[in-house]
Motif scaffolding. Structure first.
Motif, PDB file in Angstrom:
ATOM      1  N   LEU A   3      44.067  54.884  49.204  1.00 24.29           N
ATOM      2  CA  LEU A   3      42.755  55.867  50.114  1.00 24.29           C
ATOM      3  C   LEU A   3      41.945  56.522  47.992  1.00 24.29           C
ATOM      4  CD1 LEU A   3      45.151  57.780  52.606  1.00 24.29           C
ATOM      5  CD2 LEU A   3      43.644  55.574  53.114  1.00 24.29           C
ATOM      6  N   ASP A   4      40.757  56.573  49.293  1.00 26.24           N
ATOM      7  CA  ASP A   4      40.265  57.764  47.366  1.00 26.24           C
ATOM      8  C   ASP A   4      40.582  58.813  47.747  1.00 26.24           C
ATOM      9  OD1 ASP A   4      39.246  58.232  49.471  1.00 26.24           O
ATOM     10  OD2 ASP A   4      37.041  56.748  48.861  1.00 26.24           O
ATOM     11  N   ALA A   5      39.505  59.794  46.550  1.00 28.28           N
ATOM     12  CA  ALA A   5      39.840  60.779  46.966  1.00 28.28           C
ATOM     13  C   ALA A   5      39.357  61.553  48.307  1.00 28.28           C
ATOM     14  CB  ALA A   5      38.967  61.679  45.378  1.00 28.28           C
ATOM     15  N   ASP A   6      38.705  61.021  48.558  1.00 30.57           N
ATOM     16  CA  ASP A   6      38.232  61.554  50.226  1.00 30.57           C
ATOM     17  C   ASP A   6      39.252  60.271  51.257  1.00 30.57           C
ATOM     18  OD1 ASP A   6      36.142  63.130  49.388  1.00 30.57           O
ATOM     19  OD2 ASP A   6      34.618  60.671  49.395  1.00 30.57           O
ATOM     20  N   GLY A   7      40.478  60.362  51.116  1.00 34.74           N
ATOM     21  CA  GLY A   7      41.145  59.466  52.096  1.00 34.74           C
ATOM     22  C   GLY A   7      41.141  59.342  52.697  1.00 34.74           C
ATOM     23  N   GLU A   8      39.768  58.226  51.781  1.00 34.06           N
ATOM     24  CA  GLU A   8      39.107  57.011  52.940  1.00 34.06           C
ATOM     25  C   GLU A   8      40.032  55.874  52.485  1.00 34.06           C
ATOM     26  OE1 GLU A   8      36.870  57.262  55.887  1.00 34.06           O
ATOM     27  OE2 GLU A   8      37.662  59.361  55.081  1.00 34.06           O
ATOM     28  N   PRO A   9      39.598  54.598  52.975  1.00 29.96           N
ATOM     29  CA  PRO A   9      39.887  53.825  52.210  1.00 29.96           C
ATOM     30  C   PRO A   9      39.529  53.304  50.988  1.00 29.96           C
ATOM     31  CG  PRO A   9      40.083  53.257  54.487  1.00 29.96           C
ATOM     32  CD  PRO A   9      39.464  54.121  54.987  1.00 29.96           C
ATOM     33  N   PHE A  10      40.381  52.826  50.072  1.00 31.23           N
ATOM     34  CA  PHE A  10      39.390  52.456  48.988  1.00 31.23           C
ATOM     35  C   PHE A  10      38.990  51.340  48.694  1.00 31.23           C
ATOM     36  CE2 PHE A  10      39.547  51.360  44.233  1.00 31.23           C
ATOM     37  CZ  PHE A  10      38.994  52.331  43.854  1.00 31.23           C
ATOM     38  N   HIS A  11      37.045  51.388  48.304  1.00 31.48           N
ATOM     39  CA  HIS A  11      36.247  49.627  49.383  1.00 31.48           C
ATOM     40  C   HIS A  11      35.702  49.916  47.398  1.00 31.48           C
ATOM     41  CE1 HIS A  11      36.517  50.285  53.634  1.00 31.48           C
ATOM     42  NE2 HIS A  11      37.605  48.897  52.929  1.00 31.48           N
ATOM     43  N   PRO A  12      36.348  49.763  46.516  1.00 25.94           N
ATOM     44  CA  PRO A  12      35.493  49.921  44.704  1.00 25.94           C
ATOM     45  C   PRO A  12      33.824  49.809  45.329  1.00 25.94           C
ATOM     46  CG  PRO A  12      36.730  47.971  45.112  1.00 25.94           C
ATOM     47  CD  PRO A  12      37.151  48.730  46.459  1.00 25.94           C
ATOM     48  N   ASP A  13      33.452  50.632  44.258  1.00 27.21           N
ATOM     49  CA  ASP A  13      31.996  50.284  44.206  1.00 27.21           C
ATOM     50  C   ASP A  13      32.073  49.611  42.457  1.00 27.21           C
ATOM     51  OD1 ASP A  13      31.145  52.100  45.884  1.00 27.21           O
ATOM     52  OD2 ASP A  13      32.210  53.867  45.202  1.00 27.21           O
ATOM     53  N   ALA A  14      32.603  49.588  42.172  1.00 32.12           N
ATOM     54  CA  ALA A  14      32.699  48.716  40.653  1.00 32.12           C
ATOM     55  C   ALA A  14      33.766  48.104  40.233  1.00 32.12           C
ATOM     56  CB  ALA A  14      32.121  50.267  38.856  1.00 32.12           C
ATOM     57  N   ILE A  15      33.987  47.440  39.802  1.00 31.54           N
ATOM     58  CA  ILE A  15      35.628  46.608  39.485  1.00 31.54           C
ATOM     59  C   ILE A  15      35.302  46.627  37.457  1.00 31.54           C
ATOM     60  CG2 ILE A  15      36.657  44.715  39.449  1.00 31.54           C
ATOM     61  CD1 ILE A  15      34.810  44.204  42.148  1.00 31.54           C
ATOM     62  N   LEU A  16      35.954  46.732  37.010  1.00 31.69           N
ATOM     63  CA  LEU A  16      36.083  46.424  35.729  1.00 31.69           C
ATOM     64  C   LEU A  16      37.712  45.255  35.089  1.00 31.69           C
ATOM     65  CD1 LEU A  16      35.454  46.798  32.099  1.00 31.69           C
ATOM     66  CD2 LEU A  16      37.320  48.901  33.026  1.00 31.69           C
ATOM     67  N   VAL A  17      37.595  44.606  34.728  1.00 32.17           N
ATOM     68  CA  VAL A  17      38.128  43.628  34.566  1.00 32.17           C
ATOM     69  C   VAL A  17      38.532  43.728  33.070  1.00 32.17           C
ATOM     70  CG1 VAL A  17      38.718  41.278  34.417  1.00 32.17           C
ATOM     71  CG2 VAL A  17      37.897  41.817  35.573  1.00 32.17           C
ATOM     72  N   ASP A  18      39.527  44.540  32.356  1.00 30.61           N
ATOM     73  CA  ASP A  18      39.839  44.387  30.801  1.00 30.61           C
ATOM     74  C   ASP A  18      40.988  43.978  30.973  1.00 30.61           C
ATOM     75  OD1 ASP A  18      39.785  45.937  28.468  1.00 30.61           O
ATOM     76  OD2 ASP A  18      41.107  47.558  29.495  1.00 30.61           O
ATOM     77  N   GLY A  19      40.199  43.239  29.472  1.00 28.32           N
ATOM     78  CA  GLY A  19      41.423  41.970  28.923  1.00 28.32           C
ATOM     79  C   GLY A  19      41.107  40.990  29.501  1.00 28.32           C
ATOM     80  N   SER A  20      40.000  40.170  29.120  1.00 29.36           N
ATOM     81  CA  SER A  20      39.417  39.045  30.341  1.00 29.36           C
ATOM     82  C   SER A  20      40.316  37.775  28.954  1.00 29.36           C
ATOM     83  CB  SER A  20      38.553  38.782  30.336  1.00 29.36           C
ATOM     84  OG  SER A  20      37.659  38.553  28.853  1.00 29.36           O
ATOM     85  N   SER A  21      40.672  38.601  27.719  1.00 32.66           N
ATOM     86  CA  SER A  21      41.102  37.229  26.812  1.00 32.66           C
ATOM     87  C   SER A  21      42.423  36.601  26.512  1.00 32.66           C
ATOM     88  CB  SER A  21      41.287  37.745  24.902  1.00 32.66           C
ATOM     89  OG  SER A  21      41.339  38.941  24.710  1.00 32.66           O
ATOM     90  N   VAL A  22      42.820  38.312  27.538  1.00 30.24           N
ATOM     91  CA  VAL A  22      44.762  38.082  27.904  1.00 30.24           C
ATOM     92  C   VAL A  22      45.204  37.159  29.128  1.00 30.24           C
ATOM     93  CG1 VAL A  22      46.545  39.281  28.473  1.00 30.24           C
ATOM     94  CG2 VAL A  22      45.439  40.452  26.967  1.00 30.24           C
ATOM     95  N   LEU A  23      43.803  37.376  29.890  1.00 29.53           N
ATOM     96  CA  LEU A  23      43.530  36.369  30.790  1.00 29.53           C
ATOM     97  C   LEU A  23      43.715  34.560  30.702  1.00 29.53           C
ATOM     98  CD1 LEU A  23      42.022  38.335  33.861  1.00 29.53           C
ATOM     99  CD2 LEU A  23      44.857  37.742  33.647  1.00 29.53           C
ATOM    100  N   LYS A  24      42.990  34.449  29.447  1.00 32.47           N
ATOM    101  CA  LYS A  24      42.910  32.992  28.998  1.00 32.47           C
ATOM    102  C   LYS A  24      44.020  33.151  28.408  1.00 32.47           C
ATOM    103  CE  LYS A  24      40.070  30.410  26.055  1.00 32.47           C
ATOM    104  NZ  LYS A  24      39.445  30.598  24.828  1.00 32.47           N
ATOM    105  N   LEU A  25      44.771  33.939  27.612  1.00 27.76           N
ATOM    106  CA  LEU A  25      45.857  33.305  26.759  1.00 27.76           C
ATOM    107  C   LEU A  25      46.987  32.921  27.750  1.00 27.76           C
ATOM    108  CD1 LEU A  25      46.274  35.918  23.780  1.00 27.76           C
ATOM    109  CD2 LEU A  25      45.558  33.490  23.807  1.00 27.76           C
ATOM    110  N   THR A  26      47.381  33.734  28.793  1.00 34.62           N
ATOM    111  CA  THR A  26      47.954  33.691  29.639  1.00 34.62           C
ATOM    112  C   THR A  26      47.512  32.176  30.805  1.00 34.62           C
ATOM    113  OG1 THR A  26      46.999  34.480  31.594  1.00 34.62           O
ATOM    114  CG2 THR A  26      48.696  36.059  30.055  1.00 34.62           C
ATOM    115  N   CYS A  27      47.076  32.546  30.899  1.00 39.53           N
ATOM    116  CA  CYS A  27      46.759  30.353  31.801  1.00 39.53           C
ATOM    117  C   CYS A  27      46.900  29.451  30.900  1.00 39.53           C
ATOM    118  CB  CYS A  27      45.088  30.192  32.010  1.00 39.53           C
ATOM    119  SG  CYS A  27      44.660  31.482  33.602  1.00 39.53           S
ATOM    120  N   GLN A  28      46.308  29.400  29.636  1.00 44.41           N
ATOM    121  CA  GLN A  28      46.437  28.692  28.604  1.00 44.41           C
ATOM    122  C   GLN A  28      47.801  28.684  28.138  1.00 44.41           C
ATOM    123  OE1 GLN A  28      44.328  30.257  24.891  1.00 44.41           O
ATOM    124  NE2 GLN A  28      43.134  28.493  24.960  1.00 44.41           N
ATOM    125  N   GLN A  29      49.200  29.688  27.660  1.00 40.13           N
ATOM    126  CA  GLN A  29      50.276  29.561  28.595  1.00 40.13           C
ATOM    127  C   GLN A  29      51.229  28.638  29.170  1.00 40.13           C
ATOM    128  OE1 GLN A  29      51.896  30.691  24.963  1.00 40.13           O
ATOM    129  NE2 GLN A  29      53.636  29.230  26.035  1.00 40.13           N
TER     130      GLN A  29
END
Length: 192
Positions: free
Chosen positions: A112-138
């Motif tokens: 739930l969000d701060a208003d008690g409503e279902p959390f539906h994001p307005d923005a998405i932040l993917v932090d660490g895409s280089s880590v995702l690449k490394l885990t895929c490579q591994q």
């Protein structure tokens, strides 16, 4: 599947990809999206997919001090590209996000969000895409080595010959292509 909207319902959006050296401020700038407002004046809901396992945690206190209600930020810690893509899909479909227990298992509760409503994001932040690449490579390298081990066993290799055959296993062109496709797929999913 195609999507459609009437002209009056077209939504403008901003897509950004930030890249730079370590500690250059990418995460800090990305987290600033939590300060933005929706057209209805309500604050943004920010979904953070943190592959760095805490890379954005230190920024929360500062955002709270600047008036951001931290219940409008939902941070998912994962190094799985599959899980990142699943959360992006849920967000773009405006599906309810499941709460996770301490072991990372989905519960019957929804976020739930701060208003008690279902959390539906307005923005998405993917932090660490280089880590995702490394885990895929591994993962691909582990698969290649398992395949080499089976082949070495089938060929009757033992001792150092077997160890060398396994350690010397290289990713195939097909596997490198799949890795590149995975990265491009992530970008396309975010652009949706």
């Amino acid at each position: 599947m195609a999507q459609a909207r009437k002209g009056g319902a077209v939504q403008s959006k901003i897509n950004m990809i930030l890249y730079g050296t370590l500690f250059s401020g990418k995460s800090t700038m990305g987290m600033q999206m939590a300060m933005l407002k929706r057209p209805d004046g309500k604050p943004f809901r920010l979904l953070v997919l943190d592959a760095e396992q805490g890379g954005v945690d230190d920024l929360m206190e500062s955002l709270g001090e600047q008036g951001v209600n931290l219940d409008n930020i939902y941070v998912v810690y994962t190094q799985s590209l599959e899980e990142v893509n699943q959360y992006i899909k849920w967000a773009t479909e405006r599906a309810d996000l499941p709460e996770l227990d301490d072991e990372g298992n989905e519960t019957d509760e929804i976020v739930l969000d701060a208003d008690g409503e279902p959390f539906h994001p307005d923005a998405i932040l993917v932090d660490g895409s280089s880590v995702l690449k490394l885990t895929c490579q591994q993962s691909l390298l582990n698969l290649t080595r398992r395949r080499a081990k089976i082949k070495a066993n089938r060929n009757g290799l033992v001792g150092e010959e077997k160890a060398l055959a396994i350690e010397d296993a290289q990713l195939s062109q097909r596997e490198w292509g799949a890795l590149g496709y995975s990265g491009q797929s992530l970008i396309l999913n975010l652009a949706a």
